[in-house]
Design an enzyme around this catalytic site. Structure first.
Site, short mmCIF file in Angstrom:
data_model
loop_
_atom_site.label_atom_id
_atom_site.label_comp_id
_atom_site.label_asym_id
_atom_site.label_seq_id
_atom_site.Cartn_x
_atom_site.Cartn_y
_atom_site.Cartn_z
N ARG A 246 0.84 -1.19 0.00
CA ARG A 246 0.00 0.00 0.00
C ARG A 246 0.88 1.24 0.00
O ARG A 246 2.04 1.21 0.44
CB ARG A 246 -0.92 0.04 1.24
CG ARG A 246 -2.08 -0.93 1.21
CD ARG A 246 -3.12 -0.54 0.18
NE ARG A 246 -4.33 -1.36 0.27
CZ ARG A 246 -4.52 -2.49 -0.38
NH1 ARG A 246 -3.55 -2.98 -1.15
NH2 ARG A 246 -5.66 -3.15 -0.27
N GLU A 275 -3.41 8.16 -4.65
CA GLU A 275 -3.94 7.42 -5.80
C GLU A 275 -5.34 7.93 -6.14
O GLU A 275 -6.16 8.08 -5.23
CB GLU A 275 -3.99 5.93 -5.49
CG GLU A 275 -2.64 5.30 -5.25
CD GLU A 275 -2.74 3.80 -4.95
OE1 GLU A 275 -3.87 3.26 -4.96
OE2 GLU A 275 -1.69 3.17 -4.72
N HIS A 308 -1.70 0.63 -9.52
CA HIS A 308 -2.46 -0.19 -8.57
C HIS A 308 -3.36 -1.19 -9.31
O HIS A 308 -4.57 -1.26 -9.08
CB HIS A 308 -3.29 0.68 -7.64
CG HIS A 308 -3.58 0.00 -6.32
ND1 HIS A 308 -3.66 0.67 -5.13
CD2 HIS A 308 -3.81 -1.31 -6.01
CE1 HIS A 308 -3.93 -0.18 -4.15
NE2 HIS A 308 -4.03 -1.40 -4.67
#
Length: 342
Positions: A246, A275, A308
């Site tokens: 993360r 993000e 991601h």
């Protein structure tokens, strides 16, 4: 009992209307949001009458969890490995059950780690861009030196690598299996500051001895800032750092400094402090510090980035939907059983 099930991120993980088969006397309607909700107010409006919320990345926090705004809410399903986007404490205080889908993306993330390893060790992105965008190959005849580490050494093969795995859950274990199948030596890191224990190597030793360091830890108080300037200084000059955990686990400013100084051999990351985030010429204050670079500098630094998506595959989608189905149907069974005992 009739349930309104709101899938906030059906634009990301579509939920078929035919997926759920709720036991009697439960019935439901499924509201799939196929475009991303742009504000907290829009999310609040979408879930106002919800009994069940499904989310992958859309935050379920703040006023959304006020009883006055979601009076019927009883279950939140994170269609993801973690529950980062949910205020679990606030939900639990209201008696709302929160569940997630651990293990659904294990194989896919492990595959992505290997892809990042080969891309980083073999400088694949940089070579691809160099061949397609420049005349360096014809001018220099050979581009083999582009594979060298900061000290000018050519790349190692899998048999020469020592892989340090930080985070030994399902994903970490699968990465270890795949690495061993490639004849890599594998070290499993203990918790930061913890002494050696059976099957675990102190983190400082893992950083010092590994030519590849893979981060696959959950985000929490004990892992935020886990890899900072001090830890990066402990790594070798040819080491690759791969992060599929993360954002916030790695100090991104420190990592960028280490890459620019050539103190490590490269990095590959699928996760960022912010993000989504702009990069290069589009970068703005508040975006991920690691993405201040443009494609050319990323190539020179041997930095590989993906947005991601390490989780994404047909296998993961199938596993997510089956886990979601199981969570909702089991919850209904438990509710029915509880009512029958009253």
């Amino acid at each position: 009992m009739h349930h309104k099930i709101v899938a906030l991120d059906a634009w990301n993980v579509p939920i078929p209307q035919s997926l759920l088969q709720l036991p009697e006397p439960h019935t439901f309607e499924l509201a799939n949001h196929t475009t991303q909700l742009a504000s907290a107010e829009a999310v609040q409006d979408a879930v106002r009458d919800a009994t069940v919320i499904a989310t992958t990345v859309t935050p379920v926090k703040g006023a959304v969890l006020d009883a006055s705004n979601t009076p019927n809410l009883q279950l939140i399903v994170a269609i993801a490995a973690g529950t980062d986007c949910i205020d679990t404490e606030r939900a639990t205080a209201r008696g709302i059950k929160v569940v997630n889908c651990p293990g659904a993306n294990t194989e896919t993330v492990a595959n992505h780690v290997l892809a990042m390893y080969f891309a980083g060790r073999r400088h694949l992105v940089h070579l691809h861009n160099t061949v397609l965008r420049t005349d360096e190959w014809t001018r220099k005849y050979s581009l083999s030196s582009a594979l060298n580490d900061p000290k000018g050494r050519p790349p190692m093969t899998c048999k020469d690598e020592t892989v340090g795995i930080v985070g030994y859950g399902a994903i970490g274990r699968r990465i270890a299996e795949l690495c061993r199948s490639l004849d890599m030596k594998v070290l499993i890191a203990g918790r930061k500051g913890a002494p050696a224990s059976p099957g675990r190597t102190p983190l400082t030793q893992v950083l010092a001895e590994s030519s590849v360091v893979v981060l696959c830890v959950p985000r929490g108080p004990d892992t935020l800032g886990l890899i900072s300037a001090q830890e990066l200084q402990q790594m070798t000059e040819h080491a690759l750092l791969i992060n599929v955990s993360r954002g916030g686990i790695v100090d991104e400013d420190a990592l960028l400094d280490a890459l620019r100084a050539g103190s490590i051999g490269g990095a590959a990351t699928d996760v960022f402090l912010k993000e989504p985030s702009n990069a290069g010429t589009l970068w703005a204050e508040g975006d991920s510090p690691l993405l201040k670079v443009d494609a050319d500098e990323a190539g020179r630094l041997n930095l590989v980035v993906t947005p991601h998506v390490a989780w994404c595959s047909t296998t993961t989608f199938h596993n997510y939907l089956q886990a979601f189905k199981r969570h909702v149907e089991d919850w209904c069974l438990q509710a029915s059983d509880g009512n029958s005992r009253r």
